[in-house]
Every structure is written in structure tokens, then in C-alpha cells.
Design a protein around this motif. Structure first.
Motif, PDB file in Angstrom:
ATOM      1  N   TRP A 113       0.813  -1.216   0.000  1.00 27.28           N
ATOM      2  CA  TRP A 113       0.000   0.000   0.000  1.00 27.28           C
ATOM      3  C   TRP A 113       0.847   1.267   0.000  1.00 27.28           C
ATOM      4  O   TRP A 113       0.309   2.372  -0.130  1.00 27.28           O
ATOM      5  CB  TRP A 113      -0.970   0.004   1.198  1.00 27.28           C
ATOM      6  N   HIS A 138      -2.331  -6.365   1.742  1.00 27.45           N
ATOM      7  CA  HIS A 138      -3.442  -5.819   2.514  1.00 27.45           C
ATOM      8  C   HIS A 138      -4.746  -6.132   1.775  1.00 27.45           C
ATOM      9  O   HIS A 138      -4.870  -5.836   0.585  1.00 27.45           O
ATOM     10  CB  HIS A 138      -3.268  -4.293   2.630  1.00 27.45           C
ATOM     11  N   TRP A 197      -7.532  -4.526  -0.505  1.00 30.72           N
ATOM     12  CA  TRP A 197      -6.815  -3.662  -1.455  1.00 30.72           C
ATOM     13  C   TRP A 197      -6.031  -4.478  -2.478  1.00 30.72           C
ATOM     14  O   TRP A 197      -5.901  -4.077  -3.637  1.00 30.72           O
ATOM     15  CB  TRP A 197      -5.825  -2.761  -0.716  1.00 30.72           C
ATOM     16  N   PHE A 221     -11.504  -1.559   8.799  1.00 32.61           N
ATOM     17  CA  PHE A 221     -11.614  -0.135   9.131  1.00 32.61           C
ATOM     18  C   PHE A 221     -12.220   0.668   7.980  1.00 32.61           C
ATOM     19  O   PHE A 221     -12.356   1.888   8.075  1.00 32.61           O
ATOM     20  CB  PHE A 221     -10.233   0.446   9.515  1.00 32.61           C
ATOM     21  N   TRP A 258      -5.023  -4.821  12.651  1.00 29.32           N
ATOM     22  CA  TRP A 258      -5.168  -3.481  13.235  1.00 29.32           C
ATOM     23  C   TRP A 258      -6.624  -3.068  13.063  1.00 29.32           C
ATOM     24  O   TRP A 258      -7.178  -3.152  11.962  1.00 29.32           O
ATOM     25  CB  TRP A 258      -4.293  -2.435  12.549  1.00 29.32           C
ATOM     26  N   GLU A 314      -1.821  -5.045  16.396  1.00 27.85           N
ATOM     27  CA  GLU A 314      -1.185  -3.734  16.226  1.00 27.85           C
ATOM     28  C   GLU A 314      -1.920  -2.684  17.043  1.00 27.85           C
ATOM     29  O   GLU A 314      -3.098  -2.407  16.800  1.00 27.85           O
ATOM     30  CB  GLU A 314      -1.182  -3.335  14.751  1.00 27.85           C
ATOM     31  N   LYS A 337      -2.604   1.233  18.552  1.00 30.65           N
ATOM     32  CA  LYS A 337      -2.500   2.605  18.025  1.00 30.65           C
ATOM     33  C   LYS A 337      -3.247   3.527  18.963  1.00 30.65           C
ATOM     34  O   LYS A 337      -4.399   3.252  19.305  1.00 30.65           O
ATOM     35  CB  LYS A 337      -3.079   2.689  16.607  1.00 30.65           C
ATOM     36  N   ASP A 356       4.025  -0.433  15.696  1.00 31.80           N
ATOM     37  CA  ASP A 356       4.127   0.557  14.614  1.00 31.80           C
ATOM     38  C   ASP A 356       4.696   1.805  15.267  1.00 31.80           C
ATOM     39  O   ASP A 356       4.086   2.372  16.174  1.00 31.80           O
ATOM     40  CB  ASP A 356       2.751   0.815  14.004  1.00 31.80           C
ATOM     41  N   HIS A 408       2.538   4.940  16.199  1.00 40.06           N
ATOM     42  CA  HIS A 408       1.262   4.750  16.913  1.00 40.06           C
ATOM     43  C   HIS A 408       1.331   5.112  18.392  1.00 40.06           C
ATOM     44  O   HIS A 408       0.554   4.584  19.197  1.00 40.06           O
ATOM     45  CB  HIS A 408       0.779   3.306  16.719  1.00 40.06           C
ATOM     46  N   HIS A 417       6.191  -2.182  12.393  1.00 43.01           N
ATOM     47  CA  HIS A 417       5.894  -1.352  11.226  1.00 43.01           C
ATOM     48  C   HIS A 417       6.796  -0.143  11.361  1.00 43.01           C
ATOM     49  O   HIS A 417       6.589   0.698  12.230  1.00 43.01           O
ATOM     50  CB  HIS A 417       4.416  -0.939  11.189  1.00 43.01           C
ATOM     51  N   ASP A 438       0.364   9.961  13.656  1.00 45.29           N
ATOM     52  CA  ASP A 438       0.735   8.800  12.836  1.00 45.29           C
ATOM     53  C   ASP A 438       1.075   9.289  11.435  1.00 45.29           C
ATOM     54  O   ASP A 438       0.386   9.019  10.450  1.00 45.29           O
ATOM     55  CB  ASP A 438      -0.434   7.799  12.803  1.00 45.29           C
ATOM     56  N   ASP A 458       5.864   0.449   7.053  1.00 41.25           N
ATOM     57  CA  ASP A 458       4.483   0.911   6.867  1.00 41.25           C
ATOM     58  C   ASP A 458       4.538   2.429   6.788  1.00 41.25           C
ATOM     59  O   ASP A 458       4.666   3.096   7.816  1.00 41.25           O
ATOM     60  CB  ASP A 458       3.584   0.464   8.024  1.00 41.25           C
ATOM     61  N   ILE A 488      -5.031   6.961   2.014  1.00 40.72           N
ATOM     62  CA  ILE A 488      -3.902   6.078   1.668  1.00 40.72           C
ATOM     63  C   ILE A 488      -4.098   5.476   0.286  1.00 40.72           C
ATOM     64  O   ILE A 488      -3.198   5.445  -0.534  1.00 40.72           O
ATOM     65  CB  ILE A 488      -3.783   4.932   2.700  1.00 40.72           C
TER      66      ILE A 488
HETATM   67  C1  LRH Z   1      -2.949   1.922  10.791  1.00 39.82           C
HETATM   68  C2  LRH Z   1      -1.864   1.206  10.020  1.00 39.82           C
HETATM   69  C3  LRH Z   1      -2.079  -0.283   9.895  1.00 39.82           C
HETATM   70  C4  LRH Z   1      -2.480  -0.515   8.471  1.00 39.82           C
HETATM   71  C5  LRH Z   1      -2.709   0.799   7.934  1.00 39.82           C
HETATM   72  C6  LRH Z   1      -2.429   0.927   6.482  1.00 39.82           C
HETATM   73  O1  LRH Z   1      -2.601   3.268  10.980  1.00 39.82           O
HETATM   74  O2  LRH Z   1      -0.627   1.508  10.567  1.00 39.82           O
HETATM   75  O3  LRH Z   1      -0.904  -0.978  10.025  1.00 39.82           O
HETATM   76  O4  LRH Z   1      -3.399  -1.449   8.271  1.00 39.82           O
HETATM   77  O5  LRH Z   1      -1.906   1.674   8.683  1.00 39.82           O
END
Ligand code: LRH
Ligand code: MN
Length: 429
Positions: free
Chosen positions: A57, A101, A104, A132, A180, A220, A222, A255, A258, A282, A290, A327, A428
Motif C-alpha cells: 500500500w 493488505h 486492497w 476499518f 489493526w 497492532e 495505536k 508501529d 502509533h 511497522h 501517525d 508501513d 492512503i
Molecule cells: C494503521 C496502520 C495499519 C495498516 C494501515 C495501512 O494506521 O498503521 O498498520 O493497516 O496503517
């Protein structure tokens, strides 16, 4: 079947122009490290053994809620994303895995996708689920959460999606699922903190029960976003609590972006490793939130201190290497250049940490000599390890100057001719 992005001769021609200077720098550094009792070839060998995974991504331009500014020639599907990851791997020789991912990176044939990646010299690291965002035609919305949602049907949909990701990952040869969730609340009182975590753990345990024996579940944490008052898995404590209740295959993924500004992330790394729950990273960098900036671009010393804790932990209790993954969101650079530069920063932080004289560090710590303890780290940190990283890369078939080679290659301009333009957008993807 896909060929590698560049001909070995192209890389050999480039290296031929740089090898004399590199050899001189390497030998000079070798002598300097030798005077410290450090064998430079030993450090190079460690560097050659280090590798990380690239996030599909991040091969396209990223953006913010305000805007995203695509670049001509950025990838438009998983096949083009793999090709760009192959560029980073062929030049850096330190990024032999890709993290997908879903949805996607959805594809019609994952066996063929695995073969396509293998032809590029790429394997698959952890797969990532996505509860999400709502998918077109989805029966239930995740607007009020997913694995932690109050609505049983929403949780069931989220569980099914994660199990689907595991099934895809098994075909690809992945050995981990990263979960996450943005679940949380925006108002005090909106969500019962304990019942929400109970629901998350109960739902995640159904995902856990479908993990193959040799897989890991990477949780993960955050602090905030998209929820801005509370987040169910907001910090390492909540993540560790969930992992310990789920079972031994559940680990915590850190991450770097986070956490609240100035949080001592290297201490979190030491804590999670101490209880055998440090599952992966990450890597990115940030100044405020973030920000998903390039690793080592804002706070390279923190990255070094994280690898110091990993080296310390490894020396104390040798164990499985955590999953090293990038990431990032590349909002203003060519994503390939940022992935090349970030890979260099991460490998360099690892190399610097390998130069630390741990006996001198421990001795100073035991003698309660703060200055000499700090100097044991600083002496390693200030070494320019780029000659070691470049020599390891060159010997593995990579390019000595990855950004020079990439720019000279005209890859992006060529792809701008071949690939369809990406529409303007936000976020993103
Ligand atoms: C959430 C995050 C997670 C992913 C996304 C792209 O902020 O770090 O790891 O799924 O970014
Ligand atoms: Mn992440």
C-alpha cells in the motif's frame, strides 16, 4: 512470467563506476573498526542476514484526508505493486518479502500471484486484514467498530474477513496475520472500555482458533485515529493483555508512529521481548501523529535505540526474529525512492547497533557510570556504516548507489507510459 526489473549487466555497469571508491571507504572503515577490536566483515555478514518486508500500500502515492497527489506511473494493481517492490529488492537486496493488505490487494488467482512474486525473488510476509473501511456491497458497516463492535453481526462479518485473509495467506506462503482495528469512540461514555475489549478478545479468539500451527497473529496497537477519544487496542498494555488472553501464537506489533510524541518506544520493545510477545514492527517515522513518514527521516536515533534493544534482547535470550516491515505513506516523494531510502535507514540502524560494545555498556551500567554507558552507544551511533551496507548489497547483486541507479534507470518515466493514470483522491489508497 515476470522478469526481474533490471538486467544484471545494468547493475554491474553501475557498480563498476563505484566499486573503487566503495572499496577504499570500506577498507578505511575496516581499519578504524579494527582498532576497536571490531571485525568489519563480521558486521557485514550480520547486515547480509538482515531483511524486511515492503507494504504494497506504500508503492503508490499516499495522502491525507485533505488530498492525495498521484504521480504518473504509480502502480494501479497488485501486479504493478509487486513489480515496484521487485525494483526495491533487486537494488537493495534487503527487502525480499511483501506484505499484502486485503481487500486492497485482491487477486483472482493467488497461486499465480505467488509464482509471479517468486519470479521477482519475492516472498510474502504477514497479510493484513481491513475492517476499518466498508466494502461496496458489504452487509454490515464498520462505522461503529468491527471486532469490538456491539453488534454481533458486525463482529461476525469482521471475523469472516480475517479468516478469509488467513486462507489467502496460506496459499501465498505467509506465516502471520496482522490485525489493526480502528475501533474506539469519539465521546466520553460512548463505549464501555471493558466490555469493548471483552468483545474484541472474544471475536479475535475465533480468528485465533483458525490460525495454522506455525502462524502468528500480530496485534497492532495505536493510540488514536480514526477514533479520537478512546481506541480499544490503544497501547502496548492493551495489546499485550489481549495477546496473553488469546494464546501463545498472539504477539504484539509495534508501529513506530502509533504512540504519543516522545514515548520511549525502545523500552516498549524491551518489555514485549521480555515476555516473548514481540511479534513485529511497522517501521516509519513521525513528528506529531501517525505521520507515516520515511523511517529514520525525523528521529534516526530512536530507530538506532530500538535496534539496540533488539540486539540486547537477542544477546540475552536468542529467539525468533520479529517481523520487520515498513508501513509508510509517501505523499510527496516517488514511493520507490522512499522505500529504497527507508530500507537503507533501517539496515543502517541495525548495523550501527551491531557495533555497540555490549561488555563496555554493561560494565558502565553496573558501575553506575551514566556517561560511559551513553558513550558506549554514541561511539557506535556516530559511525558512518554506509560502506558496510553498500558492500553487503553489492556482494548480494544489488546496486552500490540505489537512488542514482534508480533515477538513471528511467523506471518511473517508463511506467508512466505503460500504466494507466491514477485518479485524484484522498487517503492512503
Ligand atoms: C494503521 C496502520 C495499519 C495498516 C494501515 C495501512 O494506521 O498503521 O498498520 O493497516 O496503517
Ligand atoms: Mn501500521
Amino acid at each position: 512470467m515476470a522478469d526481474k526489473p533490471f538486467l544484471p549487466e545494468q547493475i554491474a555497469d553501475h557498480n563498476a563506476r563505484h566499486i573503487a571508491a566503495l572499496t577504499d571507504e570500506y577498507e578505511a572503515l575496516g581499519r578504524a573498526l579494527g582498532r576497536r577490536g571490531i571485525d568489519i566483515d563480521g558486521v557485514k555478514a550480520k547486515v547480509s542476514g538482515f531483511s524486511l518486508a515492503l507494504p504494497t500500500w506504500a508503492t503508490g502515492r499516499g495522502g491525507t484526508r485533505f488530498a492525495k497527489f498521484p504521480i504518473p506511473g504509480e502502480p494501479t494493481n497488485i501486479h504493478e505493486k509487486l513489480a515496484d517492490c521487485a525494483v526495491v529488492q533487486q537494488l537493495s537486496r534487503a527487502a525480499p518479502r511483501v506484505s499484502l493488505h486485503f481487500p486492497w490487494d485482491g487477486a483472482s488467482d493467488y497461486v499465480a500471484l505467488r509464482e509471479e512474486a517468486e519470479a521477482y525473488g519475492l516472498g510474502f510476509d504477514a497479510v493484513n486484514s481491513n475492517t476499518f473501511q466498508d466494502q461496496p456491497g458489504a452487509e454490515h458497516s464498520y462505522r461503529s467498530g468491527s471486532l469490538g463492535a456491539a453488534d454481533t453481526a458486525v463482529r461476525a462479518q469482521a471475523i469472516r474477513h480475517n479468516i478469509d485473509c488467513i486462507e489467502i495467506g496460506k496459499t501465498l506462503g505467509s506465516k502471520a496475520l496482522t490485525v489493526w482495528v480502528g475501533d474506539g469512540s469519539n465521546f466520553p461514555g460512548q463505549q464501555d472500555f471493558t466490555r469493548a475489549l471483552d468483545r474484541y478478545i472474544e471475536a479475535t479468539s475465533e480468528i485465533y482458533s483458525r490460525l495454522p500451527d506455525d502462524w502468528q497473529l500480530l496485534l497492532e496497537h495505536k493510540m488514536f485515529e480514526p477514533a479520537f477519544y478512546s481506541t480499544i487496542i490503544s497501547d502496548w498494555g492493551s495489546s499485550l493483555m489481549a495477546a496473553q488472553e488469546l494464546g501463545p501464537k498472539a504477539k504484539c506489533l509495534v508501529d513506530l508512529g502509533h504512540h504519543a510524541p516522545n514515548v520511549n518506544i525502545e523500552q516498549i520493545v524491551a518489555r514485549l521481548h521480555r515476555v516473548g510477545r514481540l511479534g513485529g514492527f511497522h517501521f516509519n517515522d513521525s513528528k506529531y501523529g501517525d505521520d507515516d513518514l520515511d523511517s529514520g527521516s525525523i528521529n534516526p536515533h530512536q530507530l538506532f535505540l530500538v535496534f539496540n534493544e533488539l540486539a540486547e534482547a537477542e544477546a540475552r535470550v536468542p529467539g525468533p526474529t520479529p517481523a520487520y516491515m515498513i508501513d509508510q505513506s509517501h505523499n510527496v516523494t516517488d514511493p520507490i525512492e522512499s522505500l529504497l531510502s527507508s530500507t537503507e535507514s533501517i539496515v543502517s540502524a541495525f548495523a550501527k547497533a551491531a557495533l555497540i560494545d555490549r561488555d563496555a555498556l554493561h560494565d558502565a551500567q553496573d558501575r553506575d557510570d551514566p556517561m560511559m554507558a551513553f558513550q558506549a552507544l554514541r561511539r557506535a551511533y556516530r559511525v558512518d556504516v554506509s560502506a558496510i551496507v553498500a558492500m553487503a548489497r553489492m556482494e548480494a547483486g544489488g546496486a552500490i548507489d540505489v537512488l542514482e541507479f534508480y533515477r538513471d534507470s528511467g523506471w518511473r518515466a517508463r511506467k508512466a507510459q505503460e500504466r494507466k493514470p491514477v485518479g485524484l483522491g484522498a487517503g492512503i489508497v
